[in-house]
Design a protein around this motif. Structure first.
Motif, PDB file in Angstrom:
ATOM      1  N   ALA A   1       0.832  -1.202   0.000  1.00 24.62           N
ATOM      2  CA  ALA A   1       0.000   0.000   0.000  1.00 24.62           C
ATOM      3  C   ALA A   1       0.870   1.257   0.000  1.00 24.62           C
ATOM      4  O   ALA A   1       0.567   2.244  -0.693  1.00 24.62           O
ATOM      5  CB  ALA A   1      -0.934  -0.009   1.203  1.00 24.62           C
ATOM      6  N   GLN A   2       1.959   1.245   0.767  1.00 22.98           N
ATOM      7  CA  GLN A   2       2.872   2.394   0.780  1.00 22.98           C
ATOM      8  C   GLN A   2       3.505   2.619  -0.591  1.00 22.98           C
ATOM      9  O   GLN A   2       3.651   3.767  -1.053  1.00 22.98           O
ATOM     10  CB  GLN A   2       3.960   2.178   1.843  1.00 22.98           C
ATOM     11  N   ALA A   3       3.865   1.524  -1.263  1.00 27.25           N
ATOM     12  CA  ALA A   3       4.465   1.645  -2.594  1.00 27.25           C
ATOM     13  C   ALA A   3       3.461   2.166  -3.615  1.00 27.25           C
ATOM     14  O   ALA A   3       3.792   3.018  -4.464  1.00 27.25           O
ATOM     15  CB  ALA A   3       5.013   0.281  -3.028  1.00 27.25           C
ATOM     16  N   LEU A   4       2.226   1.684  -3.567  1.00 30.24           N
ATOM     17  CA  LEU A   4       1.195   2.170  -4.483  1.00 30.24           C
ATOM     18  C   LEU A   4       0.917   3.655  -4.248  1.00 30.24           C
ATOM     19  O   LEU A   4       0.708   4.410  -5.213  1.00 30.24           O
ATOM     20  CB  LEU A   4      -0.089   1.352  -4.291  1.00 30.24           C
TER      21      LEU A   4
ATOM     22  N   LEU B   1     -15.369  13.682  -0.666  1.00 32.03           N
ATOM     23  CA  LEU B   1     -15.398  12.538   0.241  1.00 32.03           C
ATOM     24  C   LEU B   1     -14.016  11.888   0.232  1.00 32.03           C
ATOM     25  O   LEU B   1     -13.525  11.445  -0.801  1.00 32.03           O
ATOM     26  CB  LEU B   1     -16.446  11.516  -0.222  1.00 32.03           C
ATOM     27  N   VAL B   2     -13.393  11.857   1.414  1.00 31.16           N
ATOM     28  CA  VAL B   2     -12.083  11.223   1.559  1.00 31.16           C
ATOM     29  C   VAL B   2     -12.303   9.738   1.820  1.00 31.16           C
ATOM     30  O   VAL B   2     -13.035   9.363   2.744  1.00 31.16           O
ATOM     31  CB  VAL B   2     -11.278  11.846   2.714  1.00 31.16           C
ATOM     32  N   VAL B   3     -11.693   8.880   0.985  1.00 28.40           N
ATOM     33  CA  VAL B   3     -11.888   7.435   1.125  1.00 28.40           C
ATOM     34  C   VAL B   3     -10.546   6.727   1.165  1.00 28.40           C
ATOM     35  O   VAL B   3      -9.559   7.192   0.577  1.00 28.40           O
ATOM     36  CB  VAL B   3     -12.746   6.850  -0.023  1.00 28.40           C
ATOM     37  N   ALA B   4     -10.520   5.590   1.883  1.00 31.29           N
ATOM     38  CA  ALA B   4      -9.357   4.700   1.851  1.00 31.29           C
ATOM     39  C   ALA B   4      -9.646   3.608   0.840  1.00 31.29           C
ATOM     40  O   ALA B   4     -10.714   2.997   0.857  1.00 31.29           O
ATOM     41  CB  ALA B   4      -9.122   4.094   3.227  1.00 31.29           C
ATOM     42  N   ILE B   5      -8.700   3.352  -0.057  1.00 30.07           N
ATOM     43  CA  ILE B   5      -8.900   2.368  -1.119  1.00 30.07           C
ATOM     44  C   ILE B   5      -7.639   1.537  -1.251  1.00 30.07           C
ATOM     45  O   ILE B   5      -6.518   2.031  -1.000  1.00 30.07           O
ATOM     46  CB  ILE B   5      -9.266   3.077  -2.450  1.00 30.07           C
ATOM     47  N   ALA B   6      -7.803   0.274  -1.622  1.00 29.65           N
ATOM     48  CA  ALA B   6      -6.647  -0.613  -1.732  1.00 29.65           C
ATOM     49  C   ALA B   6      -6.004  -0.565  -3.110  1.00 29.65           C
ATOM     50  O   ALA B   6      -4.786  -0.706  -3.241  1.00 29.65           O
ATOM     51  CB  ALA B   6      -7.059  -2.054  -1.398  1.00 29.65           C
ATOM     52  N   ASP B   7      -6.824  -0.334  -4.145  1.00 26.60           N
ATOM     53  CA  ASP B   7      -6.320  -0.381  -5.516  1.00 26.60           C
ATOM     54  C   ASP B   7      -6.595   0.947  -6.209  1.00 26.60           C
ATOM     55  O   ASP B   7      -7.678   1.158  -6.763  1.00 26.60           O
ATOM     56  CB  ASP B   7      -6.993  -1.528  -6.276  1.00 26.60           C
ATOM     57  N   PRO B   8      -5.636   1.856  -6.201  1.00 30.01           N
ATOM     58  CA  PRO B   8      -5.856   3.171  -6.840  1.00 30.01           C
ATOM     59  C   PRO B   8      -5.866   3.114  -8.358  1.00 30.01           C
ATOM     60  O   PRO B   8      -6.067   4.129  -9.022  1.00 30.01           O
ATOM     61  CB  PRO B   8      -4.667   4.001  -6.333  1.00 30.01           C
TER      62      PRO B   8
ATOM     63  N   LYS C   1     -11.525  11.913  -2.846  1.00 31.37           N
ATOM     64  CA  LYS C   1     -10.104  12.119  -2.575  1.00 31.37           C
ATOM     65  C   LYS C   1      -9.566  10.811  -2.023  1.00 31.37           C
ATOM     66  O   LYS C   1     -10.036  10.315  -0.995  1.00 31.37           O
ATOM     67  CB  LYS C   1      -9.892  13.239  -1.563  1.00 31.37           C
ATOM     68  N   LEU C   2      -8.596  10.219  -2.728  1.00 27.65           N
ATOM     69  CA  LEU C   2      -8.144   8.876  -2.398  1.00 27.65           C
ATOM     70  C   LEU C   2      -6.962   8.865  -1.443  1.00 27.65           C
ATOM     71  O   LEU C   2      -6.036   9.677  -1.564  1.00 27.65           O
ATOM     72  CB  LEU C   2      -7.757   8.116  -3.670  1.00 27.65           C
ATOM     73  N   LYS C   3      -7.022   7.926  -0.516  1.00 28.09           N
ATOM     74  CA  LYS C   3      -5.870   7.554   0.298  1.00 28.09           C
ATOM     75  C   LYS C   3      -5.707   6.042   0.165  1.00 28.09           C
ATOM     76  O   LYS C   3      -6.698   5.315   0.084  1.00 28.09           O
ATOM     77  CB  LYS C   3      -6.066   7.942   1.763  1.00 28.09           C
ATOM     78  N   VAL C   4      -4.478   5.582   0.125  1.00 26.90           N
ATOM     79  CA  VAL C   4      -4.219   4.158  -0.104  1.00 26.90           C
ATOM     80  C   VAL C   4      -3.990   3.460   1.234  1.00 26.90           C
ATOM     81  O   VAL C   4      -3.225   3.948   2.076  1.00 26.90           O
ATOM     82  CB  VAL C   4      -3.006   3.948  -1.029  1.00 26.90           C
TER      83      VAL C   4
ATOM     84  N   GLN D   1       1.180   8.882  -6.256  1.00 28.79           N
ATOM     85  CA  GLN D   1       1.216  10.183  -5.592  1.00 28.79           C
ATOM     86  C   GLN D   1      -0.064  10.466  -4.778  1.00 28.79           C
ATOM     87  O   GLN D   1      -0.636  11.547  -4.843  1.00 28.79           O
ATOM     88  CB  GLN D   1       1.473  11.305  -6.616  1.00 28.79           C
ATOM     89  N   PHE D   2      -0.487   9.447  -4.019  1.00 30.43           N
ATOM     90  CA  PHE D   2      -1.575   9.610  -3.052  1.00 30.43           C
ATOM     91  C   PHE D   2      -0.999   9.500  -1.643  1.00 30.43           C
ATOM     92  O   PHE D   2       0.123   9.013  -1.452  1.00 30.43           O
ATOM     93  CB  PHE D   2      -2.637   8.518  -3.244  1.00 30.43           C
ATOM     94  N   ASP D   3      -1.784   9.918  -0.667  1.00 31.19           N
ATOM     95  CA  ASP D   3      -1.366   9.735   0.721  1.00 31.19           C
ATOM     96  C   ASP D   3      -1.598   8.282   1.125  1.00 31.19           C
ATOM     97  O   ASP D   3      -2.570   7.647   0.705  1.00 31.19           O
ATOM     98  CB  ASP D   3      -2.178  10.636   1.662  1.00 31.19           C
ATOM     99  N   PHE D   4      -0.719   7.751   1.966  1.00 30.43           N
ATOM    100  CA  PHE D   4      -0.905   6.424   2.559  1.00 30.43           C
ATOM    101  C   PHE D   4      -1.541   6.594   3.930  1.00 30.43           C
ATOM    102  O   PHE D   4      -1.253   7.548   4.654  1.00 30.43           O
ATOM    103  CB  PHE D   4       0.439   5.700   2.703  1.00 30.43           C
TER     104      PHE D   4
END
Length: 576
Positions: free
Chosen positions: A57-60, A104-111, A129-132, A65-68
């Protein structure tokens, strides 16, 4: 998508290598596995144990260029979750974190799932707004509340709109997808209730008809909790009918109790459910007992007295008694106090290929390798007494009788113990001394009974504080003295409490441990029981011989910070 080209696969691999999550040479190893078996680069690497979901997730996040975000310490906003359609989190594998106006800020596994994200933005009318985050963390939070509980609530809401009667029979395949694809609110409610109960480790589901509606409750660690809001009483009958259909019971009969069972498949494992229907003044109630035999079988691999929470002192005393060549080991306690589990822990410790162990139970809830297990079937005439007689003709060394319910079974069990067999059994009684009276009132000869009896174990289960949220606390001296505790006993004690967290579903407790009261029989105790001395004298002699009462065993767990005073008050009371 990330894995759509060799270049992009190498790119995520380089990022992981730069992070120190894998060696450069392992990139080619993952690519080879991917070419052979398919799948995405990241998933292949995680499955192979080369790097973790967190590192992926950190690598993705770095690549796109999203926040982890690490969800380990994140608590979801239930209102924000409830504001989304019930299938959103599950279908898109994301979690809503925060809303700022139209964003809407969301956590997602696959950006890389661009089309799915675009569809969701159109569906919600919001900008995402995506966060991984790690896929596993997202899935666990969905299971804990954002998925099944939301479906359960929405199914209840649907009852206000429609009522659909379902009549098809057969096994039900439960999955998260099924909960959202089935259009019948009755079926969705039952399925999601079963699914939610399994995820919350419930042992029973209670569906109760009340004056105000239908209440659905779960029994978790021995305590009932309301599962959802009360449902309108008009829908009590179709709910019970659905359960009857699944259990192949008579849906037209509403005046007498009925018992049945059904099986469902969740993922790749099967789970048995025992159903009891009972008529009440407000309609029929149902209790569904969950028998997850495969989970139990996994637990049985490490089933020991230590894992059950026995103190070192009581373990040593009990192990000495269960290794005797013949006699009777009695375990007593109310329903659900772990008697059968304790007996199986004992059998597991003494099980060997040199001896034959046979059990008769109603039903067989544990399946143990190397043990011959016989299920009671009273409808066909196979009672405990009849089965026990047959077992004796099979030349067993050790016998376990699930429960002694009548004088005939008691008589055969005592005779078996007197004729060279080691007999393990249970009987319902409040403490070790009540057991003696139960057998004598069944007409068992006192001399035969005490001659065969090795020990009596009374048992209760106390809930353990959640290890994730428990914290130290303190009590004043008068409060501690009201529990019979001295300043010396409390000098080195650390008391704890737990406010509740997402790991324990806000309950403050997670799991249970046994507290036991063990009465060992020696010649002096046998003589006293045979001549029927008063219970008060038996208790004094038992204390001299080393018996610790249930209340004292429970207080020891409080002093060790494992449970609370409120919990031990629920299962024990102070001796007079």
């Amino acid at each position: 998508m990330i894995e759509s080209s060799v270049y992009q696969r190498y790119q995520i691999g380089r990022i992981l290598a730069d992070m120190g999550a894998l060696a450069p040479a392992e990139i080619d190893l993952i690519l080879a596995k991917q070419h052979q078996n398919g799948g995405k680069f990241g998933a292949v690497g995680v499955d192979a144990g080369i790097f973790t979901e967190i590192e992926l997730a950190q690598a993705l996040a770095t690549q796109f260029q999203f926040d982890f975000i690490d969800l380990a310490a994140v608590t979801l906003d239930p209102e924000l979750v409830a504001a989304l359609p019930s299938d959103t989190s599950i279908k898109y594998n994301l979690l809503p974190l925060e809303r700022k106006g139209n964003i809407l800020v969301v956590a997602i596994a696959d950006p890389t799932a661009i089309s799915a994200i675009d569809q969701l933005e159109l569906k919600l009318g919001l900008t995402l707004k995506l966060k991984v985050a790690a896929a596993g963390q997202i899935e666990r939070l969905i299971e804990h509340g954002a998925g099944s509980q939301r479906v359960l609530h929405e199914a209840s809401e649907d009852f206000k709109l429609q009522l659909i009667k379902e009549t098809d029979k057969g096994d039900e395949v439960l999955s998260i997808d099924k909960l959202n694809s089935d259009t019948s609110p009755i079926i969705r409610l039952i399925d999601s209730t079963l699914f939610d109960a399994l995820k919350k480790r419930a042992s029973d589901i209670h569906i109760e008809a009340t004056a105000t509606g239908v209440a659905i409750k779960y029994r978790i660690d021995g305590v009932l909790y309301q599962a959802t809001e009360t449902i309108d009483s008009r829908f009590q009958s179709p709910i019970i009918s659905r359960i009857k259909v699944m259990s192949e019971l008579d849906i037209s009969e509403r005046r007498i109790p009925q018992d049945g069972r059904f099986k469902v498949r969740l993922g790749d494992k099967s789970i048995d459910f025992r159903v009891s229907i009972m008529p009440t003044s407000f309609g029929e109630d149902a209790v569904i007992r969950i028998l997850d035999k495969e989970s139990i079988a996994a637990d049985m691999q490490g089933l020991t007295f230590e894992s059950l929470g026995f103190s070192a002192r009581e373990m040593e005393r009990l192990r000495r008694r269960i290794r005797e060549p013949y006699g009777m080991v009695l375990v007593t306690g109310p329903t659900g106090s772990g008697k059968t589990t304790t007996l199986y822990a004992a059998l597991s410790e003494i099980n060997s290929v040199e001896e034959k162990i046979v059990t008769i139970e109603d039903p067989v809830e544990y399946q143990v390798k190397g043990v011959v297990q016989v299920p009671v079937n009273e409808k066909k005439g196979l009672t405990f007494a009849r089965g026990l007689r047959s077992i004796l003709r099979h030349d067993p060394d050790k016998i376990m009788v699930g429960e002694i319910r009548d004088a005939e079974t008691a008589q055969i069990a005592v005779q078996s113990a007197l004729t060279g067999h080691l007999v393990f059994t249970t009987v319902h009684a409040n403490n070790v001394f009540d057991v003696l009276g139960r057998f004598l009132h069944m007409g068992i000869d006192p001399y035969n009974f005490v001659s065969c009896l090795n020990c009596v174990l009374a048992q209760r289960l106390v809930r353990l504080l959640c290890r994730h949220c428990k914290k130290p606390t303190s009590f004043d001296s008068p409060f501690l003295k009201s529990y019979g505790l001295t300043d010396e006993q409390c000098a080195n004690a650390t008391f704890h409490e737990a406010p509740g967290c997402k790991e324990c579903n806000g309950l403050g407790y997670s799991g249970r441990a046994a507290i036991v009261e063990l009465l060992e029989l020696n010649d002096e105790m046998r003589e006293m029981i045979a001549v029927k001395v008063p219970i008060s004298e038996l208790k004094q002699q038992a204390l001299k011989n080393g018996t610790i009462y249930l209340r004292q065993a429970a207080l020891e767990k409080v002093l060790r910070g494992e449970t609370t005073f409120r919990e031990i008050d629920r299962v024990t009371f102070a001796e007079g």
